[in-house]
Design a protein around this motif. Structure first.
Motif, short mmCIF file in Angstrom:
data_model
loop_
_atom_site.label_atom_id
_atom_site.label_comp_id
_atom_site.label_asym_id
_atom_site.label_seq_id
_atom_site.Cartn_x
_atom_site.Cartn_y
_atom_site.Cartn_z
N VAL A 108 0.83 -1.21 0.00
CA VAL A 108 0.00 0.00 0.00
C VAL A 108 0.86 1.26 0.00
O VAL A 108 0.47 2.27 -0.58
CB VAL A 108 -1.03 0.02 1.15
N MET A 111 1.76 1.84 -3.61
CA MET A 111 0.63 2.39 -4.35
C MET A 111 0.44 3.86 -4.00
O MET A 111 0.21 4.69 -4.88
CB MET A 111 -0.65 1.60 -4.03
N HIS A 112 0.57 4.19 -2.72
CA HIS A 112 0.40 5.58 -2.26
C HIS A 112 1.45 6.50 -2.90
O HIS A 112 1.15 7.64 -3.25
CB HIS A 112 0.50 5.63 -0.74
N GLY A 114 2.80 6.05 -5.79
CA GLY A 114 2.73 5.98 -7.24
C GLY A 114 3.71 5.02 -7.87
O GLY A 114 3.90 5.01 -9.08
N ALA A 118 -2.73 1.50 -8.40
CA ALA A 118 -3.71 1.45 -7.31
C ALA A 118 -4.69 0.30 -7.55
O ALA A 118 -5.13 0.08 -8.68
CB ALA A 118 -4.46 2.77 -7.21
N ARG A 119 -4.99 -0.43 -6.50
CA ARG A 119 -5.94 -1.53 -6.55
C ARG A 119 -6.35 -1.87 -5.13
O ARG A 119 -5.70 -1.44 -4.17
CB ARG A 119 -5.33 -2.75 -7.24
N ILE A 138 -1.94 7.37 4.83
CA ILE A 138 -2.45 6.25 4.06
C ILE A 138 -3.59 5.62 4.85
O ILE A 138 -3.39 5.17 5.98
CB ILE A 138 -1.34 5.22 3.78
#
Length: 151
Positions: A108, A111-112, A114, A118-119, A138
């Motif tokens: 995560v 994803m945060h 970049g 994102a999923r 987050i």
């Protein structure tokens, strides 16, 4: 974050997470805490088991036993309606999200930042890892993981 075992005036046990003890006191005083079983607003801290140290690097699982029956497991004392809601929630999470296991925190965070697409994901994180993610802005949530309805 502080984890408290809570109970209502009718003796139902449940748990809650608060930024600090003053946040619990303020929410209890203004009636914004509600028992998930009976909607009673007379909430107080219940006795909790002491936190025992663990080996480094292994995430811990925390389960607070209901105040009324410390020997029973939470799933045994959980109201049927609440258990059913949590089973449906688990089914939706498993259907819509990818399981990343113990790599949850790093996944995560990537994803945060970049670095990864994102999923929806779910997995395990220690309380310290979850707290660090929240401090970095987050959003993460802990869901009581009950047995599947079909199990």
């Amino acid at each position: 974050m502080i984890h408290y075992a809570l109970s209502c005036g009718r003796g139902h046990g449940f748990d809650g997470w608060f930024r600090h003890s003053a946040a619990f006191e303020a929410q209890a005083a203004d009636g914004s805490l509600v028992c998930p079983t009976c909607a009673d607003r007379a909430i107080q801290r219940a006795p909790m088991s002491p936190k025992i140290g663990r080996r480094r690097g292994k995430p811990e699982a925390t389960v607070a036993a209901p105040a009324a029956s410390p020997a029973a497991s939470p799933a045994e004392t959980m109201p049927d309606g609440l258990r059913a809601v949590l089973q449906r929630m688990r089914a939706e999470v498993e259907r819509r999200c990818d399981y990343v296991g113990p790599a949850f925190a790093e996944t995560v965070r990537a994803m945060h930042q970049g670095e990864a697409p994102a999923r929806g994901v779910y997995g395990e994180a220690s309380p310290e890892e979850a707290s660090a993610l929240r401090e970095d802005g987050i959003e993460v949530a802990s869901i009581p993981w009950v047995k599947r309805a079909d199990a």
